[in-house]
Design a protein around this motif. Structure first.
Motif, short mmCIF file in Angstrom:
data_model
loop_
_atom_site.label_atom_id
_atom_site.label_comp_id
_atom_site.label_asym_id
_atom_site.label_seq_id
_atom_site.Cartn_x
_atom_site.Cartn_y
_atom_site.Cartn_z
N GLY A 24 7.36 -11.33 2.19
CA GLY A 24 6.45 -12.28 1.54
C GLY A 24 6.41 -12.14 0.03
O GLY A 24 5.43 -12.52 -0.60
N GLY A 25 7.44 -11.61 -0.56
CA GLY A 25 7.50 -11.48 -2.01
C GLY A 25 8.40 -10.32 -2.38
O GLY A 25 8.82 -9.55 -1.53
N CYS A 26 8.70 -10.21 -3.65
CA CYS A 26 9.60 -9.14 -4.07
C CYS A 26 8.83 -7.82 -4.23
O CYS A 26 7.60 -7.81 -4.32
N THR A 27 9.55 -6.74 -4.28
CA THR A 27 8.92 -5.43 -4.38
C THR A 27 8.13 -5.29 -5.67
O THR A 27 7.03 -4.74 -5.68
N SER A 28 8.66 -5.81 -6.76
CA SER A 28 7.95 -5.73 -8.03
C SER A 28 6.67 -6.56 -8.01
O SER A 28 5.64 -6.13 -8.53
N GLY A 29 6.73 -7.72 -7.41
CA GLY A 29 5.53 -8.56 -7.32
C GLY A 29 4.43 -7.90 -6.52
O GLY A 29 3.26 -7.92 -6.91
N HIS A 30 4.80 -7.32 -5.39
CA HIS A 30 3.80 -6.62 -4.58
C HIS A 30 3.26 -5.39 -5.31
O HIS A 30 2.06 -5.16 -5.34
N ALA A 31 4.15 -4.61 -5.90
CA ALA A 31 3.73 -3.36 -6.52
C ALA A 31 2.90 -3.59 -7.78
O ALA A 31 1.88 -2.94 -7.97
N ILE A 32 3.31 -4.52 -8.63
CA ILE A 32 2.62 -4.70 -9.91
C ILE A 32 1.41 -5.62 -9.77
O ILE A 32 0.28 -5.24 -10.09
N MET A 33 1.64 -6.81 -9.28
CA MET A 33 0.55 -7.80 -9.25
C MET A 33 -0.38 -7.58 -8.06
O MET A 33 -1.60 -7.67 -8.20
N GLY A 34 0.19 -7.28 -6.90
CA GLY A 34 -0.64 -7.13 -5.70
C GLY A 34 -1.57 -5.93 -5.76
O GLY A 34 -2.76 -6.03 -5.47
N ILE A 35 -1.03 -4.78 -6.15
CA ILE A 35 -1.85 -3.57 -6.20
C ILE A 35 -2.86 -3.66 -7.34
O ILE A 35 -4.01 -3.22 -7.21
N SER A 36 -2.46 -4.24 -8.48
CA SER A 36 -3.39 -4.34 -9.60
C SER A 36 -4.57 -5.26 -9.29
O SER A 36 -5.65 -5.10 -9.85
N SER A 37 -4.38 -6.22 -8.37
CA SER A 37 -5.50 -7.08 -7.97
C SER A 37 -6.15 -6.58 -6.68
O SER A 37 -6.92 -7.30 -6.05
N LEU A 38 -5.84 -5.33 -6.30
CA LEU A 38 -6.46 -4.64 -5.16
C LEU A 38 -6.28 -5.37 -3.84
O LEU A 38 -7.21 -5.48 -3.04
N GLN A 39 -5.08 -5.86 -3.60
CA GLN A 39 -4.79 -6.53 -2.34
C GLN A 39 -4.22 -5.53 -1.35
O GLN A 39 -3.20 -4.89 -1.60
N TRP A 40 -4.88 -5.38 -0.21
CA TRP A 40 -4.49 -4.43 0.81
C TRP A 40 -3.07 -4.68 1.34
O TRP A 40 -2.29 -3.74 1.49
N PRO A 41 -2.67 -5.93 1.65
CA PRO A 41 -1.30 -6.15 2.15
C PRO A 41 -0.22 -5.72 1.16
O PRO A 41 0.83 -5.25 1.56
N SER A 42 -0.49 -5.86 -0.13
CA SER A 42 0.49 -5.44 -1.13
C SER A 42 0.63 -3.93 -1.18
O SER A 42 1.72 -3.41 -1.39
N LEU A 43 -0.46 -3.22 -0.98
CA LEU A 43 -0.40 -1.77 -0.93
C LEU A 43 0.43 -1.31 0.28
O LEU A 43 1.30 -0.45 0.15
N VAL A 44 0.19 -1.93 1.41
CA VAL A 44 0.96 -1.59 2.62
C VAL A 44 2.43 -1.93 2.43
O VAL A 44 3.31 -1.14 2.76
#
Length: 68
Positions: A24-44
């Motif tokens: 559902g997205g690239c590794t950089s997108g999940h790691a940088i944007m997802g975790i910085s906005s505190l999204q649980w699925p991006s952390l997983v």
């Protein structure tokens, strides 16, 4: 600059594209944007990307490169 290198390059690119679509997205997108906005699925997803990378590097790469 060999046929073997080209084959690994193409297969690696296909696997990255598949993983991006499947995750559902690239590794950089999940790691940088997802975790910085505190999204649980991006952390997983980021943890799974890292575990998959460690597994591939330390366990599967030595086996693959011994075969070829």
């Amino acid at each position: 600059l060999s046929i073997k290198g080209l084959i690994f390059f193409v297969i690696g690119g296909l696997l990255v594209g598949f993983g991006t679509r499947y995750g559902g997205g690239c590794t950089s997108g999940h790691a940088i944007m997802g975790i910085s906005s505190l999204q649980w699925p991006s952390l997983v997803a980021t943890c799974c990307f890292m575990l998959g990378g460690f597994f591939m590097t330390h366990l599967l790469f030595p086996i693959i490169f011994k075969l070829f």
